[in-house]
Write a protein that holds these residues in place. Sequence first.
Motif, PDB file in Angstrom:
ATOM      1  N   GLU A 256       0.828  -1.209   0.000  1.00  0.00           N
ATOM      2  CA  GLU A 256       0.000   0.000   0.000  1.00  0.00           C
ATOM      3  C   GLU A 256       0.864   1.260   0.000  1.00  0.00           C
ATOM      4  O   GLU A 256       0.483   2.279  -0.579  1.00  0.00           O
ATOM      5  CB  GLU A 256      -0.968  -0.021   1.180  1.00  0.00           C
ATOM      6  N   VAL A 257       2.026   1.209   0.627  1.00  0.00           N
ATOM      7  CA  VAL A 257       2.982   2.314   0.529  1.00  0.00           C
ATOM      8  C   VAL A 257       3.427   2.469  -0.919  1.00  0.00           C
ATOM      9  O   VAL A 257       3.502   3.588  -1.452  1.00  0.00           O
ATOM     10  CB  VAL A 257       4.193   2.068   1.454  1.00  0.00           C
ATOM     11  N   ALA A 258       3.708   1.340  -1.585  1.00  0.00           N
ATOM     12  CA  ALA A 258       4.163   1.390  -2.980  1.00  0.00           C
ATOM     13  C   ALA A 258       3.082   1.962  -3.888  1.00  0.00           C
ATOM     14  O   ALA A 258       3.346   2.871  -4.695  1.00  0.00           O
ATOM     15  CB  ALA A 258       4.561  -0.010  -3.446  1.00  0.00           C
ATOM     16  N   PHE A 259       1.862   1.462  -3.780  1.00  0.00           N
ATOM     17  CA  PHE A 259       0.793   1.940  -4.663  1.00  0.00           C
ATOM     18  C   PHE A 259       0.427   3.398  -4.371  1.00  0.00           C
ATOM     19  O   PHE A 259       0.098   4.160  -5.287  1.00  0.00           O
ATOM     20  CB  PHE A 259      -0.436   1.038  -4.540  1.00  0.00           C
ATOM     21  N   PHE A 260       0.501   3.785  -3.116  1.00  0.00           N
ATOM     22  CA  PHE A 260       0.231   5.185  -2.748  1.00  0.00           C
ATOM     23  C   PHE A 260       1.241   6.102  -3.430  1.00  0.00           C
ATOM     24  O   PHE A 260       0.880   7.129  -4.021  1.00  0.00           O
ATOM     25  CB  PHE A 260       0.301   5.324  -1.225  1.00  0.00           C
ATOM     26  N   ARG A 261       2.513   5.730  -3.410  1.00  0.00           N
ATOM     27  CA  ARG A 261       3.559   6.526  -4.070  1.00  0.00           C
ATOM     28  C   ARG A 261       3.351   6.513  -5.584  1.00  0.00           C
ATOM     29  O   ARG A 261       3.439   7.563  -6.240  1.00  0.00           O
ATOM     30  CB  ARG A 261       4.922   5.961  -3.679  1.00  0.00           C
ATOM     31  N   LEU A 262       3.068   5.346  -6.152  1.00  0.00           N
ATOM     32  CA  LEU A 262       2.891   5.238  -7.604  1.00  0.00           C
ATOM     33  C   LEU A 262       1.659   5.987  -8.089  1.00  0.00           C
ATOM     34  O   LEU A 262       1.569   6.362  -9.259  1.00  0.00           O
ATOM     35  CB  LEU A 262       2.800   3.765  -8.021  1.00  0.00           C
ATOM     36  N   ASN A 263       0.713   6.237  -7.187  1.00  0.00           N
ATOM     37  CA  ASN A 263      -0.501   6.977  -7.526  1.00  0.00           C
ATOM     38  C   ASN A 263      -0.348   8.463  -7.223  1.00  0.00           C
ATOM     39  O   ASN A 263      -1.343   9.173  -7.051  1.00  0.00           O
ATOM     40  CB  ASN A 263      -1.696   6.395  -6.766  1.00  0.00           C
ATOM     41  N   GLY A 264       0.886   8.939  -7.207  1.00  0.00           N
ATOM     42  CA  GLY A 264       1.128  10.357  -6.953  1.00  0.00           C
ATOM     43  C   GLY A 264       0.863  10.759  -5.526  1.00  0.00           C
ATOM     44  O   GLY A 264       0.475  11.892  -5.245  1.00  0.00           O
ATOM     45  N   GLU A 265       1.104   9.786  -4.598  1.00  0.00           N
ATOM     46  CA  GLU A 265       0.863  10.001  -3.162  1.00  0.00           C
ATOM     47  C   GLU A 265      -0.587  10.388  -2.896  1.00  0.00           C
ATOM     48  O   GLU A 265      -0.901  11.284  -2.123  1.00  0.00           O
ATOM     49  CB  GLU A 265       1.867  11.000  -2.583  1.00  0.00           C
ATOM     50  N   ARG A 266      -1.457   9.652  -3.590  1.00  0.00           N
ATOM     51  CA  ARG A 266      -2.906   9.767  -3.391  1.00  0.00           C
ATOM     52  C   ARG A 266      -3.460   8.372  -3.122  1.00  0.00           C
ATOM     53  O   ARG A 266      -3.005   7.389  -3.719  1.00  0.00           O
ATOM     54  CB  ARG A 266      -3.600  10.361  -4.623  1.00  0.00           C
ATOM     55  N   ARG A 267      -4.457   8.325  -2.267  1.00  0.00           N
ATOM     56  CA  ARG A 267      -5.088   7.048  -1.947  1.00  0.00           C
ATOM     57  C   ARG A 267      -5.902   6.573  -3.147  1.00  0.00           C
ATOM     58  O   ARG A 267      -6.589   7.375  -3.798  1.00  0.00           O
ATOM     59  CB  ARG A 267      -5.997   7.218  -0.723  1.00  0.00           C
ATOM     60  N   LEU A 268      -5.825   5.277  -3.464  1.00  0.00           N
ATOM     61  CA  LEU A 268      -6.600   4.743  -4.570  1.00  0.00           C
ATOM     62  C   LEU A 268      -8.085   4.755  -4.219  1.00  0.00           C
ATOM     63  O   LEU A 268      -8.467   4.545  -3.070  1.00  0.00           O
ATOM     64  CB  LEU A 268      -6.164   3.314  -4.904  1.00  0.00           C
ATOM     65  N   GLY A 269      -8.910   4.990  -5.230  1.00  0.00           N
ATOM     66  CA  GLY A 269     -10.339   5.113  -4.987  1.00  0.00           C
ATOM     67  C   GLY A 269     -11.031   3.813  -4.663  1.00  0.00           C
ATOM     68  O   GLY A 269     -12.075   3.807  -4.019  1.00  0.00           O
TER      69      GLY A 269
END
Length: 261
Positions: free
Chosen positions: A148-161
């Motif tokens: 979740e840290v990785a995906f948060f960073r890859l999403n421009g430090e935004r939580r996935l919807g």
Amino acid sequence: MARWVAGLDGCRGAWAGALIDLDDPARWRCARFPRVIDLLDGPEAPVCVGIDMPIGLPDRVSSGGRSADRAARAFLGAGRSSVFPVPPRAAVYAGSYDEAKALSRAHSEPPFAPSIQCWNILRYVREADELLRARSDLVTRLHEVHPEVAFFRLNGERRLGAGKKGPARAEGLAARRTLLIAAGLPAAMVGSPPPPGVAADDHLDAMAALVVARDIAEGRAEPLPNTIERDSYGLPIVIWAPAPLSAPLPAPQLVPLAMRS
């Protein structure tokens, strides 16, 4: 000479693994590994592996837990609950859930007991801890990450919807595939069906761990926290995040799971 990197995520009774050759990204492999060492000592002998499992166990837990967990929660903000508190070492090695709860309360301030969900994954924590204490040569190859840290960073430090489980699962998994491709993984790899015995979310989490391992190997990953502590056995207490994005994300094009031919 090939330079392989890899990601590992715990799955039912084993590990979901993803590997890629840094010098030839068309060469990749996803598989289910019975043990961590089966990947590390496998034919690819990856130089760097990200693993979604705590490394560096506290002898005593104070408020907020390990420094790495506090840093990861601060980084995730509203998504902080995905970083579970790591119990003290004695509790990790308990023989039963009741014993783990008692030992955790005895070695934490304020006292806390691990959840049953945490207890159910402590066998994986023990496996990684025992391996690193027995094989000091692996400490520079095996690194703690958090999907979740990785995906948060890859999403421009935004939580996935959308999450990766529940009613919006398909949308959540598609969004994660989109981010992995944008991070540079081959579309064929990201769209590949999970190996037998591996759930779809574990398959993608292993690839997220792989992205972090690649960035560690290339000297671009970010440690959480910046100052790395060590446990009483000298193991590092740090959660690694992918390199910060250098450009704004393009409009998302959700990538569905590839169908078997």
